[in-house]
Structure formats: structure tokens, C-alpha cells
Design an enzyme around this catalytic site. Structure first.
Site, mmCIF file in Angstrom:
data_model
loop_
_atom_site.group_PDB
_atom_site.id
_atom_site.type_symbol
_atom_site.label_atom_id
_atom_site.label_comp_id
_atom_site.label_asym_id
_atom_site.label_seq_id
_atom_site.Cartn_x
_atom_site.Cartn_y
_atom_site.Cartn_z
ATOM 1 N N ARG A 46 0.668 -1.150 0.160
ATOM 2 C CA ARG A 46 0.028 -0.030 0.109
ATOM 3 C C ARG A 46 0.715 1.221 0.081
ATOM 4 O O ARG A 46 0.641 2.275 -0.672
ATOM 5 C CB ARG A 46 -0.846 -0.125 1.227
ATOM 6 C CG ARG A 46 -1.705 1.368 1.296
ATOM 7 C CD ARG A 46 -2.727 1.358 2.224
ATOM 8 N NE ARG A 46 -2.863 0.588 3.405
ATOM 9 C CZ ARG A 46 -2.208 0.729 4.544
ATOM 10 N NH1 ARG A 46 -1.463 1.848 4.568
ATOM 11 N NH2 ARG A 46 -2.272 -0.014 5.556
ATOM 12 N N LYS A 194 -8.666 6.493 -18.928
ATOM 13 C CA LYS A 194 -8.869 7.086 -20.246
ATOM 14 C C LYS A 194 -7.916 7.054 -21.054
ATOM 15 O O LYS A 194 -7.104 5.860 -21.526
ATOM 16 C CB LYS A 194 -9.511 8.557 -20.126
ATOM 17 C CG LYS A 194 -10.740 8.421 -19.056
ATOM 18 C CD LYS A 194 -11.833 7.685 -19.325
ATOM 19 C CE LYS A 194 -12.681 7.552 -17.929
ATOM 20 N NZ LYS A 194 -13.244 8.838 -17.178
HETATM 21 C C1 LIG Z 1 -13.683 9.141 -15.788
HETATM 22 C C2 LIG Z 1 -13.268 10.655 -15.748
HETATM 23 C C3 LIG Z 1 -12.887 10.708 -14.169
HETATM 24 C C4 LIG Z 1 -12.839 9.541 -13.136
HETATM 25 O O1 LIG Z 1 -12.199 8.858 -13.527
HETATM 26 P P1 LIG Z 1 -12.201 6.958 -13.033
HETATM 27 O O2 LIG Z 1 -10.805 6.496 -13.618
HETATM 28 O O3 LIG Z 1 -13.540 6.703 -13.755
HETATM 29 O O4 LIG Z 1 -12.404 7.018 -11.460
HETATM 30 C C5 LIG Z 1 -12.522 12.234 -13.909
HETATM 31 N N1 LIG Z 1 -12.574 13.147 -14.666
HETATM 32 C C6 LIG Z 1 -12.870 12.884 -15.940
HETATM 33 C C7 LIG Z 1 -12.695 14.063 -16.865
HETATM 34 C C8 LIG Z 1 -13.225 11.615 -16.494
HETATM 35 O O5 LIG Z 1 -13.406 11.521 -17.564
#
Ligand SMILES: *Cc1c(COP(=O)(O)O)cnc(C)c1O
Length: 385
Positions: A46, A194
Site C-alpha cells: 500500500r 481514459k
Molecule cells: C472518468 C473521469 C474521471 C473519473 O475517473 P475514474 O478513473 O473513472 O475514477 C474524472 N474526470 C474525468 C474528466 C473523467 O473522464
């Protein structure tokens, strides 16, 4: 070193025990000590794990920053930054933002007596007017989700004083197209789920900064709260990030082609893409970004039924949440990613049931356009009902 060289080499030294060229997945929770308190810098996963450390070095290098902490998700990264605040503190936030961020702020952190004011950040004067003596943080998302508005990061940085942190969620642009730290931001948050991961196979997040004090606070909370990525997820994100430049160029070329295709259709009402000259903040985008990204939003003419029919009709564009992967996705933000924002509030912000969002992948552009054209033509009768 330039962008792709950093992406491929930063943090990626050959493994010290075996010489493995690729950083191994250190799938271990603990580390054997040679004597009490004597170890190689690793005591518990962790707190620290070599695969995660390699990822953190790589991600810091993408923004030419000094510090990065990796998290189990973008939301965990966001929460870790907000952990730097105390009860009674005030935050100014853009009013067009990721639904999960809105949910965290409005339904979790507000219960801990943090206060949030939502403003239209395309108007820097609105940000200035919202600042209070207890304002400790300004949270910017640009391009915004899902309307792809552009916020002038440097203009907002000029408004803040030394006691206020400017944090930019740079998930949509990625470090390849936008460098918020160079524009005056104190920290960057990513959902590495993403574009950085890029293959829709891992969930992750990161906080990147040059501010040593903030970095230490975030690192402390990473360990104290514990929202860390497992070694395999860290490894997947690290592998994806190596090709970020190639992928972002391809995403952008396709998104541009699709935005132009949609803008040329009579049955499309409006197209939101910062690369279009008609976009209200196109000039700011040109100045602060090196490319306009791979996200395109639009509305169709005709009744809502047509929008719903269309969203279920594409074949290459999968109807799915998320974005930034090599495969194309279509979503209806009001019913999916932004469903947690109350309907009235959502519509006031322009996120109506007729708004569609595309995460344009890196397939062949002609095939993507054929897919959209087929689905548009097949649902045209709904438009005239
Ligand atoms: C997806 C997203 C998040 C959150 O991220 P996770 O990995 O799904 O927790 C935050 N900000 C933006 C702009 C996103 O597209």
C-alpha cells in the site's frame, strides 16, 4: 528529451535483479527484511510497490513534473487532492464537469463541511467573483465533459492568490495535448482509465505536481487512505502510456474528420468540437492546447426518440460509458455518465436528453463515418414524426 522518448523510457530501467527489459509486475503485498527495519526501500505494497513507482516516474515525466502519485481510479486521485483541505474550506468548481466529480463534491465531501460554488468557467470574471476568504482550491476541467467548453487556464491562474490551489483535471486533453502546470496550475489530476491507459482494460488515476508540499500531502493520503492501484493495473496503464503520442494524433485526426462530417449534415443541430472554427472558445483552445483531442459531442434535430434510436443503432461505436480507448464509443451523457446530476440542474447546464457524446477511436476514419451515416439514415424517419 521529447514526449515519446519520455513516455517510453522514464521510470523504465531494466529490472535490477534479473535485467528484464520491461518492468515486472511485482505482484507482492510485502517484502522480506534482512534484519529489523533493514530493507531495500520497500516494506508494504500500500505504501510502495516497484511497478507503481515505475508508473509514477513515467507519468510525472509526461508532464515534465517532479512528483506523481498513482491511484486506483481517477476518483481516488481527485479525493486525495481534496484531502488536502479542511472542514470549512471553500472550493470554486466549473459547472460542466465529470458527473462522478460532481457526485463526490456534492454528496460526499459536502458532508465533511467543504463548500462548493459552481460557476461557468469560460467566464474568468465569474471565477473571480466566486472567490472567498476561505477559498482554498479552484477545480478546472478543460475541455469540459460533455460539452467540450474550453477554460482559459492561464487567465484563472492569474486570479488566484498564493493560498489557493489551482487543480486541472487534464483527462480529456491528456499530457500530449495540454500542459496545465506550464499555464500556472498547481496540480493535475488524471483518470488514467481514459487516454493514458488507452485500451479500456484498466481503471486508474494520478495526481501530478511540482509543488513539493502538496506532493507530500497527496503521498501521505495515498498511504493513509489507501486508494492505490494493484501492480497489474499499474503495469497495464504504464504499457498503454508508452504509445500515448501515436494514439492521440490518430484520435484527433479521426475526431476532426467526424466533427466536419457531422457539421455538414442537415439533420445534425449542433456539433461541439474545440477544433471547429465555429467553437466559441476555438481561439483559446488553439493557444493553450497542442491539439483538440478525440471527443466530439453533438445534438440531432428531431424528437428525443430519434437520439435514442440513433445511439442504439451504431455498430462500430459501442454504446458504453468511458472514453479514451482505441475503440470508438457513443454515449448519452444525461442517461449515463451524468445521470447522477439532477435533471433540472443537468438541463440548465445544457446536458439534455438529446446530447450525444462520441469518444472517437483510432479505427479507419472512413469506416467510422460509414457507421455514423448508416445509423443517421436509418433513424431519419424518427426525425420527421
Ligand atoms: C472518468 C473521469 C474521471 C473519473 O475517473 P475514474 O478513473 O473513472 O475514477 C474524472 N474526470 C474525468 C474528466 C473523467 O473522464
Amino acid at each position: 528529451m521529447r514526449f515519446s522518448t519520455r513516455a517510453i523510457h522514464a521510470g523504465q530501467e531494466a529490472d535490477p535483479t534479473t535485467g528484464a527489459t520491461i518492468v515486472p509486475i511485482y505482484q507482492t503485498s510485502t517484502y522480506t527484511q534482512s534484519a529489523v527495519g533493514e530493507h531495500k526501500g520497500f516494506d508494504y505494497s500500500r505504501t510502495v510497490n516497484p511497478t507503481r513507482t515505475a508508473l509514477e516516474k513515467q507519468l510525472a515525466a509526461l508532464d515534465e513534473a517532479a512528483f506523481c502519485s498513482a491511484f486506483a481510479s481517477g476518483m481516488a486521485a481527485t479525493a486525495a487532492v481534496l484531502n488536502a483541505l479542511s472542514a470549512g474550506d471553500h472550493v470554486v468548481v466549473g459547472d460542466d464537469l465529470y458527473g462522478g466529480t460532481y457526485r463526490l463534491f456534492s454528496r460526499v465531501l459536502s458532508r465533511y463541511d467543504l463548500r462548493f460554488t459552481y460557476v461557468d468557467m469560460t467566464l474568468p470574471e465569474a471565477v473571480g467573483a466566486a472567490l472567498e476568504p476561505r477559498t482554498k482550491l479552484i477545480w478546472v476541467e478543460t475541455p469540459t465533459n460533455p460539452l467540450l467548453k474550453i477554460v482559459d487556464i492561464a487567465a484563472i491562474a492569474n486570479l488566484k492568490d498564493a493560498g489557493q490551489l489551482l487543480v486541472v483535471d487534464n483527462t480529456f486533453a491528456s499530457p500530449y495535448f495540454q500542459s496545465p502546470l506550464a499555464l500556472g496550475a498547481d496540480a493535475i489530476v488524471y483518470s488514467t482509465t481514459k487516454y493514458i491507459g488507452g485500451h479500456s482494460d484498466a481503471v486508474g488515476g494520478a495526481v501530478v505536481t511540482n509543488d513539493a508540499k502538496l506532493a507530500e500531502t497527496v503521498r501521505f493520503h495515498q498511504n493513509a487512505v489507501g486508494g492505490v492501484p494493484g501492480p497489474f493495473d499499474a503495469w497495464l496503464v504504464m504499457r498503454g502510456a508508452k504509445t500515448l503520442a501515436l494514439r492521440m494524433r490518430a484520435h484527433e485526426a479521426n475526431a476532426r474528420g467526424i466533427a466536419e462530417f457531422l457539421a455538414g449534415r442537415d439533420d445534425v443541430e449542433s456539433v461541439f468540437y474545440p477544433g471547429l472554427r465555429s467553437h466559441p472558445q476555438h481561439e483559446i483552445a488553439k493557444r493553450q492546447m497542442r491539439g483538440f483531442g478525440g471527443m466530439v459531442s453533438f445534438t440531432l434535430r428531431g424528437p428525443e426518440a430519434r437520439t435514442f434510436a440513433f445511439a442504439g443503432r451504431t455498430r462500430l461505436f459501442s454504446l458504453a460509458e468511458s472514453l479514451g480507448g482505441v475503440e470508438s464509443l457513443i454515449s448519452l451523457p444525461a442517461r449515463m455518465t451524468h445521470g447522477s446530476i439532477p435533471k433540472e440542474e443537468r438541463e440548465r447546464r445544457g446536458v439534455t436528453d438529446r446530447l450525444l457524446r462520441l469518444s472517437v477511436g483510432i479505427e479507419d476514419l472512413e469506416d467510422l463515418i460509414d457507421d455514423l451515416r448508416t445509423a443517421l439514415d436509418a433513424t431519419v424517419e424518427h426525425a420527421h414524426r
